[in-house]
Design an enzyme around this catalytic site. Structure first.
Site, short mmCIF file in Angstrom:
data_model
loop_
_atom_site.label_atom_id
_atom_site.label_comp_id
_atom_site.label_asym_id
_atom_site.label_seq_id
_atom_site.Cartn_x
_atom_site.Cartn_y
_atom_site.Cartn_z
N ARG A 133 103.48 18.76 105.87
CA ARG A 133 103.68 18.17 104.54
C ARG A 133 102.31 17.92 103.93
NH1 ARG A 133 105.80 12.90 105.16
NH2 ARG A 133 103.77 12.10 104.49
N GLU A 153 96.36 13.97 101.74
CA GLU A 153 96.18 14.37 103.14
C GLU A 153 97.14 15.50 103.46
OE1 GLU A 153 97.04 11.00 105.58
OE2 GLU A 153 99.12 10.87 104.94
N ASN A 155 99.65 16.68 106.63
CA ASN A 155 100.28 16.16 107.84
C ASN A 155 100.76 17.29 108.73
OD1 ASN A 155 100.68 13.08 107.02
ND2 ASN A 155 101.24 14.34 105.25
N SER A 160 107.68 13.28 108.03
CA SER A 160 109.02 12.71 107.91
C SER A 160 109.52 12.63 106.47
CB SER A 160 109.04 11.31 108.53
OG SER A 160 108.11 10.47 107.89
N LYS A 339 91.82 13.58 109.94
CA LYS A 339 91.09 13.39 108.68
C LYS A 339 89.69 14.01 108.75
CE LYS A 339 94.49 10.86 107.09
NZ LYS A 339 95.35 10.91 108.29
N LYS A 399 89.19 6.26 105.80
CA LYS A 399 90.33 6.71 106.60
C LYS A 399 89.91 7.00 108.04
CE LYS A 399 92.84 8.98 102.80
NZ LYS A 399 93.53 10.23 102.41
N GLU A 403 97.91 8.49 111.59
CA GLU A 403 99.04 8.80 110.72
C GLU A 403 99.97 7.61 110.70
OE1 GLU A 403 98.84 11.48 109.01
OE2 GLU A 403 97.23 12.40 110.15
N GLY A 404 100.88 7.59 109.71
CA GLY A 404 101.95 6.61 109.71
C GLY A 404 101.79 5.45 108.76
N ARG A 495 107.33 9.78 97.03
CA ARG A 495 107.31 8.37 97.43
C ARG A 495 106.60 7.58 96.34
NH1 ARG A 495 104.21 9.05 102.89
NH2 ARG A 495 103.24 10.61 101.54
#
Length: 520
Positions: A133, A153, A155, A160, A339, A399, A403-404, A495
């Site tokens: 993603r 970023e 992923n 998800s 990153k 950063k 992740e998350g 989002r």
């Protein structure tokens, strides 16, 4: 498209209309699987209730040309990160014990197990699967300049919210079909709601890997976190695999795998030993066997240090990595999503080494570069990387290799953080210029519980939206050479968060699920 071309948002509604839309939205979400498990200190083994996922009442306006640009770029990004994952020399240099792995324990433990596997000649599966993603925001550098697309970023593990994003776009289509949004905006017409088929898109990638494994009666393993509240986002993939492709799924945590997983000595097949009574099926030749062979391992866990509370958990990851099953992602593909790799790609000549100009048109590479914000490592040129971060702190985000959501350091918090960051750990952090998102865009955000707003949970606030484009790639050694076997763009999500929030993770509690209304 200049900022002024975006409409004032959200459209004006009466309090009664907000009440009505909120009731329609939350009941639709609960009826159609746009749901989470409720917060609990310990999730029950058999769930008995759900809550709707956090959602927006309106889709968010996105310029059509930027949406199309993001989708068109995904194929290039699929190839780019697949090739990075196949470049052992590059990853050893950037993420290994002489790079980030030297100062970041989590990265180092993963890399050491991948290196051990290579040293022992244990890489028995050359194919890898990525479900990716690429996340973007609309960037408005100045009021009089066109908006453009900037990448937040990329992923490579546990990308998800694909299934729930499809449900979210269906929710907004339903609200439009049932109410017309009360005629509140001329922008809200059916042709401005782009289709979203992310579930089938992501599942196509998993099914492609399963077919490439090409052994009958195998299953796909989902490696999951214990007490996962976002379980339904995963279950929609499982249902699609079974209903559309007749592929079965097994779900296991790392702790469960420590007891159930073993590898056949001769074939290196990964087998999961389970209660045979749970797999009795007249259509399956494994019905009387408690040992199930795995074709593909899909990690929805393993992306954060908390998934590895002991070294034994890293060793379980090593066991899975050493099997013949196709990994999604492999350790090198997970490392490729770091990153630090994102920052190294911005350096002169690095992008061309992975996407050479004899294979791609020069404007392809330019199109990728134009999505990048300025970024640098905190260990750049001794103290200069840190000093630059201090000088520009209010324009930056720092950063780590995580992740998350919930891991970054923003703006005014940066100087104090730099005061406490050991010099040895600087290499594990990058500084990135903040994307300047459009001003004056709002929405109604709805979370289960409502927070005492008196509007059934709908809160009107100024917002920032993040567009994610999904893709997948099956790649590795085939016919004697390393190549991308197949790749596709696979759907999208949006989002949205209140502008006062820096972080963007839905599962971490910062954002809501949204969708798109295209603006020409």
């Amino acid at each position: 498209m200049a900022k002024e071309s975006l409409p004032e948002w959200p459209p004006q509604l009466t309090e009664a209309q907000v009440h009505s839309l909120t009731l329609l939205a939350t009941t639709y979400a609960l009826s159609h699987g746009l749901v989470y498990l409720p917060v609990a200190s310990v999730q029950p083994p058999t769930p008995t209730s759900t809550i709707h996922a956090p959602l927006s009442l309106f889709p968010s306006p996105v310029p059509r040309r930027l949406f199309n640009q993001a989708r068109n770029l995904q194929s290039l990004y699929n190839k780019l990160y697949a090739r990075i994952a196949m470049d052992e020399v590059f990853l050893d240099r950037v993420m290994g014990v002489n790079g980030v792995g030297k100062v970041d324990e989590f990265t180092g433990e993963l890399w050491k197990r991948w290196k051990r596997l290579r040293d022992e000649g244990g890489v028995v599966q050359s194919l890898q699967l990525g479900l990716f993603r690429s996340d973007y925001m609309v960037h408005v550098p100045r009021k009089d300049e066109p908006a453009n697309l900037k990448q937040v970023e990329f992923n490579t593990i546990s990308s998800s919210f694909g299934p729930l994003s499809e449900r979210s776009s269906q929710l907004h289509r339903y609200l439009h079909a049932s109410t017309g949004y009360y005629g509140a905006s001329a922008h809200l017409t059916a042709d401005k709601f782009p289709p979203n088929t992310t579930i089938s898109g992501l599942v196509e990638g998993l099914a492609e890997a399963h077919r490439a494994y090409n052994i009958p009666d195998t299953r796909i393993l989902f490696v999951v976190q214990p007490g996962e509240r976002n379980v339904f986002d995963q279950r929609w993939l499982e249902y699609e695999l079974l209903e559309r492709h007749s592929i079965h799924v097994i779900r296991q945590t790392f702790d469960e795998l420590s007891a159930s997983a073993h590898i056949e000595a001769t074939t290196k097949a990964l087998r999961i030993t389970l209660d045979p009574s749970l797999f009795s099926s007249p259509s399956s030749s494994t019905s009387n066997s408690a040992s199930i062979e795995i074709s593909t391992i899909y990690f929805r866990a393993g992306y954060t240090p908390t998934d590895y509370p002991t070294l034994a958990h890293y060793d379980i990851r090593y066991l899975l990595e050493s099997s013949r099953a196709i990994k999604c992602p492999s350790i090198p593909l997970q490392l490729a999503g770091g990153k630090k790799v994102q920052e190294i790609l911005t350096k002169s000549g690095v992008l061309e080494s992975f996407l050479p100009e004899d294979e791609h048109k020069p404007h392809d590479l330019t199109a990728i570069r134009e999505t990048w914000m300025e970024m640098w490592s905190l260990d750049e040129n001794g103290d200069s990387g840190v000093q630059k971060a201090r000088d520009k702190a209010l324009e930056l985000v720092l950063k780590p290799q995580r992740e998350g959501g919930g891991n970054n350091v923003y703006k005014e918090s940066i100087p104090a953080f730099l005061d406490t960051l050991p010099e040895a750990e600087r290499e594990a952090w990058i500084a990135m210029k903040l994307i300047k998102t459009p001003e004056g865009l709002g929405n109604y955000l709805v979370r289960a519980g409502g927070g005492g707003t008196g509007l059934e949970g709908a809160v009107k606030t100024e917002v920032v939206s993040e567009l994610g484009i999904f893709g997948w790639a099956l790649f590795g050694e085939k016919d004697g050479e390393r190549k991308v076997v197949k790749e596709k763009e696979a759907g999208w999500l949006v989002r949205t968060k209140g502008k006062e929030s820096n972080e963007g993770g839905v599962a971490a509690g910062f954002s809501v699920l949204d969708s798109i209304v295209l603006v020409d």
